[in-house]
Design an enzyme around this catalytic site. Structure first.
Site, short mmCIF file in Angstrom:
data_model
loop_
_atom_site.label_atom_id
_atom_site.label_comp_id
_atom_site.label_asym_id
_atom_site.label_seq_id
_atom_site.Cartn_x
_atom_site.Cartn_y
_atom_site.Cartn_z
CG ASP A 13 6.05 -0.66 -3.56
OD1 ASP A 13 5.98 -1.20 -4.68
OD2 ASP A 13 7.03 -0.80 -2.81
CE LYS A 16 4.25 2.51 -9.61
NZ LYS A 16 4.60 2.51 -8.20
N GLY A 40 6.67 -4.19 -9.02
CA GLY A 40 5.71 -5.22 -8.61
C GLY A 40 4.37 -4.52 -8.49
CG HIS A 41 3.07 -2.32 -11.14
ND1 HIS A 41 3.22 -1.68 -12.35
CD2 HIS A 41 4.01 -1.77 -10.32
CE1 HIS A 41 4.21 -0.79 -12.26
NE2 HIS A 41 4.71 -0.84 -11.05
CD GLN A 224 10.88 1.19 -10.88
OE1 GLN A 224 11.03 1.73 -11.94
NE2 GLN A 224 10.64 -0.10 -10.80
P1 GDP Z 1 2.37 -0.44 -7.16
O1 GDP Z 1 3.75 -0.93 -7.26
O2 GDP Z 1 2.31 1.05 -7.13
O3 GDP Z 1 1.45 -1.00 -8.21
O4 GDP Z 1 1.81 -0.92 -5.74
P2 GDP Z 1 1.99 -2.39 -5.10
O5 GDP Z 1 1.11 -3.33 -5.81
O6 GDP Z 1 3.43 -2.73 -4.99
O7 GDP Z 1 1.52 -2.11 -3.62
C1 GDP Z 1 0.25 -1.61 -3.34
C2 GDP Z 1 -0.47 -2.63 -2.43
O8 GDP Z 1 -1.61 -2.02 -1.86
C3 GDP Z 1 -1.00 -3.84 -3.19
O9 GDP Z 1 -0.96 -4.94 -2.35
C4 GDP Z 1 -2.44 -3.45 -3.53
O10 GDP Z 1 -3.29 -4.58 -3.65
C5 GDP Z 1 -2.80 -2.64 -2.32
N1 GDP Z 1 -3.72 -1.52 -2.54
C6 GDP Z 1 -3.85 -0.72 -3.62
N2 GDP Z 1 -4.73 0.28 -3.36
C7 GDP Z 1 -5.15 0.08 -2.08
C8 GDP Z 1 -6.03 0.80 -1.20
O11 GDP Z 1 -6.60 1.83 -1.54
N3 GDP Z 1 -6.19 0.29 0.06
C9 GDP Z 1 -5.57 -0.84 0.49
N4 GDP Z 1 -5.77 -1.26 1.73
N5 GDP Z 1 -4.73 -1.54 -0.31
C10 GDP Z 1 -4.52 -1.06 -1.57
P1 IMO Z 2 7.00 -0.36 -8.12
O1 IMO Z 2 6.84 -0.14 -9.61
C1 IMO Z 2 9.41 0.33 -4.56
C2 IMO Z 2 13.75 0.53 -5.11
C3 IMO Z 2 14.57 -0.56 -4.47
C4 IMO Z 2 15.85 0.23 -4.15
C5 IMO Z 2 15.97 1.15 -5.36
C6 IMO Z 2 16.92 0.66 -6.44
O2 IMO Z 2 6.43 -1.63 -7.64
O3 IMO Z 2 6.54 0.85 -7.38
P2 IMO Z 2 16.68 -1.26 -8.28
O4 IMO Z 2 16.47 -2.74 -8.15
O5 IMO Z 2 15.65 -0.56 -9.09
O6 IMO Z 2 18.06 -0.92 -8.76
O7 IMO Z 2 16.60 -0.69 -6.77
O8 IMO Z 2 14.66 1.29 -5.89
N1 IMO Z 2 12.67 0.05 -6.02
C7 IMO Z 2 11.37 0.08 -5.69
N2 IMO Z 2 10.76 0.41 -4.54
N3 IMO Z 2 8.68 -0.03 -5.64
C8 IMO Z 2 9.28 -0.33 -6.80
O9 IMO Z 2 8.59 -0.54 -7.95
C9 IMO Z 2 10.69 -0.33 -6.86
N4 IMO Z 2 11.60 -0.62 -7.81
C10 IMO Z 2 12.79 -0.36 -7.29
O10 IMO Z 2 13.96 -1.06 -3.32
O11 IMO Z 2 15.65 1.02 -3.02
MG MG Z 3 5.07 -2.21 -6.23
#
Ligand code: GDP
Ligand code: IMO
Ligand code: MG
Length: 423
Positions: A13, A16, A40-41, A224
């Site tokens: 998270d 990415k 979840g991207h 991840q």
């Molecule tokens: P990922 O799994 O690495 O793709 O990240 P996620 O989408 O799960 O979580 C990142 C969250 O931060 C999302 O809600 C993005 O819209 C948000 N986001 C990404 N870059 C930035 C940033 O530079 N600032 C802020 N405030 N939000 C960001």
């Molecule tokens: P993105 O790509 C954050 C965590 C789960 C748990 C562990 C194992 O959005 O960064 P699993 O269901 O993979 O067997 O769970 O890994 N986890 C993540 N945490 N971002 C993710 O993906 C994750 N995918 C799995 O919360 O701790």
């Molecule tokens: Mg994510």
């Protein structure tokens, strides 16, 4: 640069999706190579929020092919839902744009059921996403996986699922005492889903091979983060795949070469969802404030993300473990304006101070050495950064030995500063 890997350098998270979407604009191929719909991207475009789980984050660009490599564990039901959700956002996904390896291992109903039962009734809770990821990779390594190409042949499906169920039903019946569908029922459902998925299936290894020969630009999108890697991460509180750059070579393939650069996506603080050690975790009001301002809720499960300070010993380790060549520092805006920011520069551990969290270190026994950072109040409207923010960036760079190549300061596509050129 012809190929770049985007790797999460923390516990996921890190942002990415946003960076992949932006750099995908300049690429011919965006490739997922591991994980599944546990990811979840998020991509924000104007007032639209698109959350991708299985589909690569290059999908919003028409010129770019999105590839799901054979290292991904693929839930056909989740894919159907994701296609429906994305098409509601007006994004058209065709087999011309999206190619899925016919050798991906399938996440079956049984895998999800087992994941859920273990979390509910097992002795060690990992806090998984409940998507069946671990059990699906178990089937893969024990050579029992259903492959996506099997969805096209009902007889093969029934035979393999029956064999699959021989062991699993002992667990369902006698250990967990839960209902489960028959192999025939599961085969019927998967076969129906195969009709939807069939047109997307192909040999993605050869596609990537051709792209390399034609000197096309390839972006590998990790899911991840390194600290969740099954080998490099904080085991057993990890996911079940190789999330670091090494996963590319087995999960997708890059025939004839290595990736040119590895960009580690790094949040300016740290978050973690699920269980497991977290040395810099905050249990204070400031931690809650960061959680709220950063809107730190899981994009897949909606769970509140645990928040803490940036941890340089862990980051330095992730850089080494995944050959990261530069980082994108994201969500700096969340810290802007906050008083009392700290960064962990080392650990007190067994009477010593260490600056890298090498494997074998007990993360529950370390005491973080926290460095006070001057507050910065940047609004990111102009080109210049405050001296305080510059010193934050320098502290990070000095701590990990590589440069910040990108600074992200908001969820929107425009809220980004490229310090280094990529592609
Ligand atoms: P990922 O799994 O690495 O793709 O990240 P996620 O989408 O799960 O979580 C990142 C969250 O931060 C999302 O809600 C993005 O819209 C948000 N986001 C990404 N870059 C930035 C940033 O530079 N600032 C802020 N405030 N939000 C960001
Ligand atoms: P993105 O790509 C954050 C965590 C789960 C748990 C562990 C194992 O959005 O960064 P699993 O269901 O993979 O067997 O769970 O890994 N986890 C993540 N945490 N971002 C993710 O993906 C994750 N995918 C799995 O919360 O701790
Ligand atoms: Mg994510």
């Amino acid at each position: 640069m012809q190929s770049l890997a985007i790797i999460g350098s923390q516990w996921g998270d890190e942002g990415k999706g946003k960076i992949t979407d932006l750099l995908g604009q300049k690429c011919d191929l965006v490739v997922r190579f591991q994980g599944g719909n546990n990811a979840g991207h998020t991509i924000i475009v104007g007032d639209k929020k698109i959350v991708l789980h299985l589909i690569p984050s290059g999908i919003l660009h028409d010129h770019c092919e999105s590839i799901v490599g054979h290292g991904v564990v693929f839930d056909p039901r989740a894919f159907k839902k994701e296609l429906e959700d994305i098409s509601k956002s007006g994004v058209d996904i065709t087999p011309k744009k999206l190619k899925i390896s016919s050798n991906c291992s399938v996440i079956t109903y049984y895998n999800r059921l087992l994941d859920g039962q273990r979390e509910e009734k097992g002795t060690v809770k990992i806090g998984t996403t409940g998507k069946g990821i671990g059990p699906a990779y178990e089937d893969k390594t024990s050579r029992k996986s259903i492959k996506l190409k099997d969805l096209l042949d009902k007889e093969v499906l029934i035979t393999k699922l029956r064999d699959n169920l021989v062991e699993k039903e002992v667990l369902f019946k006698h250990l967990y005492n839960v209902e489960y569908p028959s192999a025939e029922q599961e085969a019927e459902e998967l076969f129906e889903l195969g009709k939807l998925i069939g047109p997307f299936l192909c040999d993605t290894f050869s596609l990537i091979d051709q792209a390399v020969t034609q000197n096309k630009k390839i972006l590998y999108e990790g899911a991840q983060g390194v600290l969740l890697d099954v080998d490099y991460g904080s085991y057993p509180f990890v996911t079940s795949s190789s999330t670091s750059a090494g996963g590319i070579y087995t999960g997708a393939g890059l025939p004839g070469k290595y990736v040119d650069e590895v960009l580690g996506i790094t949040k300016a603080y740290t978050t973690r969802v699920g269980e497991g050690p977290f040395p810099t975790e905050l249990f204070t009001e400031l931690g809650d404030t960061i959680q709220k301002i950063g809107n730190e809720f899981g994009a897949t499960t909606g769970r509140k993300r645990r928040c803490g300070w940036l941890d340089l010993p862990l980051l330095k380790y992730a850089v080494k473990a995944s050959n990261i060549t530069s980082i994108a520092l994201t969500k700096v805006d969340v810290l802007s304006g906050l008083e009392g920011i700290k960064v962990c520069t080392g650990y007190r551990y067994k009477g010593e101070i260490i600056d890298c969290a090498y494997p074998g270190i007990d993360l529950t026994a370390v005491e973080p050495v926290l460095h006070d950072v001057p507050a910065f109040k940047d609004d990111f409207k102009g080109d210049d950064l405050s001296e305080e923010l510059k010193s934050y960036i320098k502290l990070v760079e000095d701590g990990i030995g590589i440069k910040v190549g990108i600074l992200a300061y908001g969820p929107e596509r425009s809220e980004i500063k490229f310090i280094k050129d990529f592609f």
